[in-house]
Scaffold this motif. Structure first.
Motif, PDB file in Angstrom:
ATOM      1  N   LYS A 156       0.862  -1.185   0.000  1.00  9.50           N
ATOM      2  CA  LYS A 156       0.000   0.000   0.000  1.00  9.50           C
ATOM      3  C   LYS A 156       0.897   1.232   0.000  1.00  9.50           C
ATOM      4  CE  LYS A 156      -4.100  -2.002   0.442  1.00  9.50           C
ATOM      5  NZ  LYS A 156      -5.220  -1.812  -0.529  1.00  9.50           N
ATOM      6  N   GLU A 161       0.840   8.065  -4.075  1.00  8.03           N
ATOM      7  CA  GLU A 161      -0.464   8.101  -4.735  1.00  8.03           C
ATOM      8  C   GLU A 161      -0.425   8.930  -6.020  1.00  8.03           C
ATOM      9  OE1 GLU A 161      -4.369   7.237  -5.456  1.00  8.03           O
ATOM     10  OE2 GLU A 161      -3.161   6.435  -3.809  1.00  8.03           O
ATOM     11  N   GLU A 238      -3.029   3.977  -7.676  1.00  7.53           N
ATOM     12  CA  GLU A 238      -4.342   4.576  -7.483  1.00  7.53           C
ATOM     13  C   GLU A 238      -4.978   3.999  -6.230  1.00  7.53           C
ATOM     14  OE1 GLU A 238      -6.408   3.724 -11.087  1.00  7.53           O
ATOM     15  OE2 GLU A 238      -5.341   5.251 -12.252  1.00  7.53           O
ATOM     16  N   GLU A 239      -5.379   4.865  -5.321  1.00 10.81           N
ATOM     17  CA  GLU A 239      -5.940   4.456  -4.031  1.00 10.81           C
ATOM     18  C   GLU A 239      -4.994   3.483  -3.331  1.00 10.81           C
ATOM     19  OE1 GLU A 239      -9.891   3.050  -4.619  1.00 10.81           O
ATOM     20  OE2 GLU A 239     -10.633   4.987  -5.310  1.00 10.81           O
ATOM     21  N   SER A 240      -3.714   3.795  -3.416  1.00 13.42           N
ATOM     22  CA  SER A 240      -2.611   3.057  -2.776  1.00 13.42           C
ATOM     23  C   SER A 240      -2.371   1.683  -3.387  1.00 13.42           C
ATOM     24  CB  SER A 240      -2.863   2.902  -1.265  1.00 13.42           C
ATOM     25  OG  SER A 240      -3.029   4.170  -0.659  1.00 13.42           O
ATOM     26  N   ASN A 241      -3.059   1.342  -4.481  1.00  8.54           N
ATOM     27  CA  ASN A 241      -2.860   0.068  -5.153  1.00  8.54           C
ATOM     28  C   ASN A 241      -2.273   0.287  -6.539  1.00  8.54           C
ATOM     29  OD1 ASN A 241      -3.983  -1.675  -3.096  1.00  8.54           O
ATOM     30  ND2 ASN A 241      -5.990  -0.831  -3.639  1.00  8.54           N
TER      31      ASN A 241
END
Length: 247
Positions: A156, A161, A238-241
């Motif tokens: 993560k 980001e 994106e969104e830590s993924n």
């Protein structure tokens, strides 16, 4: 290796894992996404502003500014590159001329659409928040990390980001069924060594096959006309993924 001259035996097939190829691939993606005006930031471990500038200009991009990050003052570095300090200075001068205290919001320069980072992963984790703090959240960021140390990405990545990265799948924490989950080391050298072992098997078992593709720990590898070619994977956080963008 970045040097194939050592392979003088014609029966040997070199497997060349070259970081420069990753750089060209990442910059090509930035150009395809419509980025033109860029700031380049490297650090002392990469020291490649000149190389990046040359490739970027050859692709049709423009280098608006460049700087080497040498310490922990990344917020100040980003502020200077985006013209935030100049904006604050103009506000102070105007306040003195009017003899009235002013409440102002600093304005960053608007001629930048992208930032190209050639730094360590840990340094990138401090540069990206500094960019957002200095009103640069809408600027696209492209990261090619150094290959000197064994830093790897987290599962993560909150501080990265929105960044677009290129690296070996193994370093980007891709799962590998053949290996125990207890193994924590995800070095690039291990990825290259593992893929070389698999390639030796493929080349020996497919002696009569002119071409093949193999997706390994170091990337997608193709064999064609007697040559091996490796491509790292590109991804956007994106969104830590990680969202894969292809090789």
């Amino acid at each position: 290796s970045n040097n194939e001259t050592r392979f003088k035996n014609s029966s040997l097939i070199p497997f060349n894992a070259d970081r420069k190829n990753d750089l060209h691939s990442l910059l090509s993606l930035a150009k395809q996404e419509g980025k033109i005006n860029s700031i380049i930031i490297d650090d002392l471990s990469t020291n490649e502003i000149t190389r990046i500038s040359k490739i970027w200009r050859e692709l049709g991009g423009k280098v608006i500014d460049s700087k080497t990050s040498t310490g922990s003052q990344n917020e100040k570095l980003i502020s200077e590159l985006l013209g935030i300090e100049d904006s604050r200075l103009r506000s102070r001068k105007l306040a003195r001329v009017l003899s009235v205290p002013l409440e102002t919001i600093p304005r960053r320069r608007l001629d930048i659409d992208s930032i190209i980072l050639s730094v360590s992963i840990s340094r990138a984790r401090s540069l990206k928040p500094a960019l957002e703090y200095n009103f640069g959240e809408s600027i696209s960021v492209y990261l090619l990390s150094n290959w000197i140390n064994n830093e790897t990405y987290l599962k993560k990545e909150i501080d990265l980001e929105g960044i677009t990265v290129i690296d070996m799948p193994w370093v980007l924490n891709a799962s590998v069924n053949e290996l125990s989950e207890k193994k924590n080391t995800r070095s690039r050298s291990f990825a290259i060594g593992y893929d070389m072992f698999e390639l030796i098997l493929l080349l020996n078992n497919n002696a009569n096959q002119r071409s093949f593709q193999y997706t390994g720990m170091s990337g997608k590898i193709s064999f064609n006309q007697g040559k091996l070619n490796r491509k790292s994977i590109k991804a956007r956080i994106e969104e830590s993924n990680y969202r894969a963008l292809g090789y």
